[in-house]
Write a protein that holds these residues in place. Structure first.
Motif, PDB file in Angstrom:
ATOM      1  N   UNK A 422       0.887  -1.230   0.209  1.00 39.03           N
ATOM      2  CA  UNK A 422       0.136  -0.157   0.058  1.00 39.03           C
ATOM      3  C   UNK A 422       0.712   1.322   0.032  1.00 39.03           C
ATOM      4  N   UNK A 423       1.946   1.198   0.660  1.00 39.98           N
ATOM      5  CA  UNK A 423       2.918   2.443   0.649  1.00 39.98           C
ATOM      6  C   UNK A 423       3.438   2.596  -0.723  1.00 39.98           C
ATOM      7  N   UNK A 424       3.744   1.631  -1.405  1.00 38.36           N
ATOM      8  CA  UNK A 424       4.107   1.679  -2.866  1.00 38.36           C
ATOM      9  C   UNK A 424       3.375   2.380  -3.908  1.00 38.36           C
ATOM     10  N   UNK A 425       2.023   2.744  -3.610  1.00 36.48           N
ATOM     11  CA  UNK A 425       1.241   3.395  -4.719  1.00 36.48           C
ATOM     12  C   UNK A 425       1.700   4.607  -4.780  1.00 36.48           C
ATOM     13  N   UNK A 426       1.580   5.035  -6.261  1.00 36.52           N
ATOM     14  CA  UNK A 426       2.124   6.321  -6.585  1.00 36.52           C
ATOM     15  C   UNK A 426       1.417   7.772  -5.929  1.00 36.52           C
ATOM     16  N   UNK A 427       2.233   8.660  -5.814  1.00 32.21           N
ATOM     17  CA  UNK A 427       1.460   9.845  -5.376  1.00 32.21           C
ATOM     18  C   UNK A 427       1.671  11.278  -6.075  1.00 32.21           C
ATOM     19  N   UNK A 428       0.912  12.119  -5.646  1.00 29.87           N
ATOM     20  CA  UNK A 428       1.189  13.423  -6.208  1.00 29.87           C
ATOM     21  C   UNK A 428       2.199  14.290  -5.132  1.00 29.87           C
ATOM     22  N   UNK A 429       3.111  14.647  -5.662  1.00 28.70           N
ATOM     23  CA  UNK A 429       4.101  15.296  -4.967  1.00 28.70           C
ATOM     24  C   UNK A 429       3.981  17.173  -5.096  1.00 28.70           C
ATOM     25  N   UNK A 430       4.487  17.721  -3.975  1.00 30.21           N
ATOM     26  CA  UNK A 430       4.602  19.260  -4.022  1.00 30.21           C
ATOM     27  C   UNK A 430       3.062  19.827  -4.152  1.00 30.21           C
ATOM     28  N   UNK A 431       2.167  19.220  -3.281  1.00 30.51           N
ATOM     29  CA  UNK A 431       0.851  19.608  -3.425  1.00 30.51           C
ATOM     30  C   UNK A 431       1.059  21.210  -2.800  1.00 30.51           C
ATOM     31  N   UNK A 432       0.096  22.092  -3.155  1.00 31.87           N
ATOM     32  CA  UNK A 432      -0.075  23.091  -2.671  1.00 31.87           C
ATOM     33  C   UNK A 432      -1.153  23.856  -3.111  1.00 31.87           C
ATOM     34  N   UNK A 433      -1.801  24.788  -1.929  1.00 29.55           N
ATOM     35  CA  UNK A 433      -3.256  25.500  -2.495  1.00 29.55           C
ATOM     36  C   UNK A 433      -2.947  26.943  -2.539  1.00 29.55           C
TER      37      UNK A 433
END
Length: 770
Positions: A422-433
């Motif tokens: 589950x930890x190896x799922x891809x992710x969106x990085x550098x999230x900002x609002x």
């Protein structure tokens, strides 16, 4: 039961009225018990009868002048005898006369889960829909006298598209021309299982924002007084392509006892043990890793995380025993601070794997430290004792991770690998609002914005709008979400109204209060002065949401009899305090249809039984506390917040067989390279139980590289024991097949045919993606 639900996107406010009748011929004591979900908070509770009214109220613990009389024995008995495991709200309501009714009103708010197709899922708690159990102790009747009236109002700026349920509903009635609001009701008989509503909105986008107006009676600038933006972040993140290097920073925190559980033998540096070996070998190419052994000096294998290469992994495996040999007392807090002060590699989401064999003495400071950095990483917590389970859950909950209770050494490897998947799922990085608002307005995101969002995650944020717009002609604001996905920048923009409408139920504001209380907690417990604590108490008392510095007290007001008109009728009603609190139930193996989980109405003789039970508990306490030589706790911790997983892994009927196969596969796994390949060697031949010369002689002529043939043999050998090795070697096998497909797709058919012949197996080509 009468239930009124108000759903705004992925937030729900539930108002319920429950009517209970005592149909027995004797008075009964009543305790109301309501199980609390992981993202649920009660903000109002009252109970009425002809004799009295009981109201649960929050109070500052430091200003508590009176304790509720009695009830402690009730709570202790309930904790041991209830079959429910987890947090509950419980209130002692007093005695109910024969033939009398008691009306309970309960209000709570909750965050709703988001289905993969974008639907908001609402589940009616069993307390409000008792379909499985009779809710009287004596169970004299076989038919449950129960009725349910449920209505739901729905709201979303994207429009309400559809509602699905596992029961009959009335047609959807839109109350706005743009379909932004709608109503629906239960039609006919409630379902025979959990009642579920799935609310679909017009546009299941990656980001949404709905504005909730503040309370007109609250001061401007306060939490309840200013408008609130409910922000949903659920970006669509595709699966990683086979062969694609994966990003991520994986940090493992081990103490001396958990290293023993991980079976890391200090005398053998070639085989560093089952669990840690499988975990490190299963990491993907392209990631970064580090290992910290929590001791007096908080030692790290490397000063900071390094790239996952063959040389770095070999060095780490060599250094683990020498690092742990000099460990003193475990210093988890110091190790965490060292990690947080170390910069993470750019573009790599940080994930911590924390192993706790016992409860650290500075648990509050540890939880506070993790809470301060909750937006910069995710925690996977593993506990080996019930003492550390609560802390493991807290660390996982704060960082949107998972907690697991491991109760046998044999299951530890499987548990860790399942979490790693589950930890190896891809992710969106550098999230900002970012926000575009008229001059005079500003936005505060309560609790901050997470730096990473993983595939399948649904992030709900609360952003408060402060100030007064100087240009009243501007009616809308703009929120911009930006993140990086596979090296590409992604931008989402959405508009929201600055003058919102609403039903005034303040569901988002109350959940925002719950979020803000979580942010204030680390400041309050770390000795940062009295201000954070006072602020937390103020928010708790005004919002009705409990916090660690407030507690419930039940105020029981006796009603004057209506037929008496004498002078005493002019006196104020008598008030007293009754027990009312949040409890942690342990759960019971007893499970009968007569066990009351919601309204507890024991017969009169239960008091004597309870006192006898408590006496037996006191008598046997010292005996039960004696150490059991060689025993290992196997108490199963039930899920209380949705993140604590039972560490049993798959059902293994022959644990000794599994342990044997684990030891055999360990030898094969130790020989695998970080890119997924195996080298043709005498060690591999020994594991396969085939002569090395025969392996070389059976290698197909088309094969140009011996490691290709060796890797096909290793995967084929693993597939022979598919039933046992699926959880252990799935990630390792995927790495191997990916490497093979990138090296020699045209040679795999011949290699597989020769491998099946040599090993006497019948592995199918689909295993190699052929």
């Amino acid at each position: 039961a009468v239930v009124d639900v108000a759903i705004q996107d992925y937030v729900a406010d539930v108002a319920s009225e429950l009517i209970y009748q005592n149909k027995s011929h004797s008075s009964s004591e009543v305790i109301f018990v309501f199980p609390l979900g992981p993202h649920m908070a009660i903000y109002s509770f009252q109970a009425f009868s002809e004799d009295a009214k009981v109201q649960a109220m929050l109070q500052d613990e430091t200003q508590q002048l009176h304790e509720a009389t009695g009830g402690q024995e009730n709570w202790e008995y309930l904790q041991h005898q209830s079959e429910h495991s987890g947090e509950v709200f419980a209130c002692f309501l007093g005695s109910l006369s024969p033939g009398r009714e008691m009306v309970v009103t309960l209000r709570y708010v909750q965050e709703l889960s988001r289905e993969p197709d974008g639907a908001a899922q609402f589940l009616l708690p069993p307390t409000l829909h008792p379909h499985r159990n009779h809710y009287t102790w004596n169970c004299l009747t076989s038919k449950l006298c129960y009725s349910l009236l449920l209505t739901a109002s729905l709201q979303s700026p994207r429009g309400v598209a559809n509602v699905q349920a596992n029961c009959a509903l009335t047609p959807l009635i839109y109350t706005a021309q743009d379909h932004s609001t709608a109503q629906i009701s239960l039609a006919g008989t409630p379902p025979s299982d959990d009642l579920e509503l799935l609310v679909y909105y017009g546009d299941p986008t990656a980001v949404s924002a709905i504005v909730e107006k503040g309370d007109p009676g609250a001061p401007v600038g306060s939490l309840l007084g200013d408008p609130l933006v409910l922000v949903t972040l659920a970006p669509s993140i595709p699966d990683a392509m086979p062969g694609q290097c994966q990003s991520g920073e994986f940090i493992f925190l081990l103490d001396t006892t958990s290293l023993e559980h991980a079976q890391v033998p200090a005398q053998n540096r070639d085989q560093t043990g089952d669990s840690l070996l499988f975990l490190l070998k299963s990491l993907p190419l392209g990631c970064y890793f580090n290992i910290y052994c929590c001791g007096a000096t908080s030692v790290g294998i490397y000063p900071q995380s390094v790239e996952y290469t063959q040389d770095n992994l070999n060095e780490a495996m060599q250094r683990i025993p020498s690092t742990t040999s000099n460990l003193g007392d475990t210093d988890l807090l110091g190790t965490l601070r060292t990690i947080y002060n170390t910069p993470r590699p750019h573009g790599h989401a940080r994930q911590l794997f924390i192993f706790m064999s016992g409860l650290p003495p500075d648990k509050e400071a540890i939880a506070a430290e993790v809470c301060r950095h909750r937006n910069s990483h995710r925690c996977f917590s593993f506990c080996f004792s019930e003492d550390s389970a609560a802390l493991a859950m807290a660390l996982a909950r704060e960082t949107r991770g998972e907690a697991t209770y491991v109760y046998t050494d044999n299951t530890m490897t499987v548990v860790m690998l399942n979490c790693l998947k589950r930890a190896l799922k891809p992710a969106a990085e550098g999230v900002s609002l970012s926000w575009t608002l008229p001059l005079g307005l500003e936005v505060e995101v309560l609790g901050g914005t997470p730096q990473s969002i993983f595939q399948g995650q649904h992030i709900l944020l609360y952003a408060q709008i402060h100030g007064e717009a100087q240009d009243m002609k501007v009616s809308k604001g703009v929120m911009t979400l930006q993140f990086s996905l596979n090296g590409q920048d992604v931008i989402h923009m959405i508009q929201f109204p600055l003058r919102p409408q609403g039903d005034g139920r303040l569901a988002g504001h109350r959940l925002a209060a719950r979020c803000l209380l979580g942010r204030l907690l680390p400041e309050a417990v770390s000795g940062s002065g009295e201000e954070p604590r006072q602020r937390a108490v103020e928010i708790s008392l005004t919002s009705g949401i409990i916090c660690p510095f407030t507690s419930y007290v039940g105020v029981r007001t006796s009603q004057r009899v209506t037929w008496y008109q004498g002078p005493l009728a002019l006196l104020p009603p008598h008030q007293s305090l009754v027990s009312c609190q949040i409890l942690q139930l342990r759960g019971s193996s007893c499970s009968t249809s007569c066990f009351p989980k919601t309204i507890w109405i024991p017969p009169g003789w239960l008091t004597a039984v309870r006192e006898s039970w408590l006496a037996i508990q006191r008598l046997t306490h010292d005996i039960a506390a004696l150490p059991q030589n060689g025993a290992h706790s196997k108490a199963i911790m039930g899920p209380t917040s949705g993140t604590l997983r039972e560490g049993a892994g798959p059902v293994l009927h022959h644990e000794c067989t599994f342990g044997y196969l684990l030891r055999i596969s360990r030898e094969l796994v130790a020989l695998q390279n970080v890119d997924g390949s195996w080298t043709l060697s005498s060690g591999l031949a020994s594991v396969l139980e085939v002569d090395e010369a025969e392996i070389k002689g059976k290698m197909p002529g088309e094969v140009t590289e011996p490691s290709i043939w060796a890797t096909v043999l290793a995967v084929t050998w693993l597939e022979r024991h598919d039933r046992y090795y699926q959880d252990l070697c799935e990630l390792l096998e995927a790495k191997a097949v990916t490497w093979l497909c990138s090296q020699a797709v045209s040679q795999l058919d011949k290699c597989l045919e020769a491998a099946n012949t040599l090993l006497g197996s019948s592995v199918k080509p689909s295993v190699f993606r052929l």
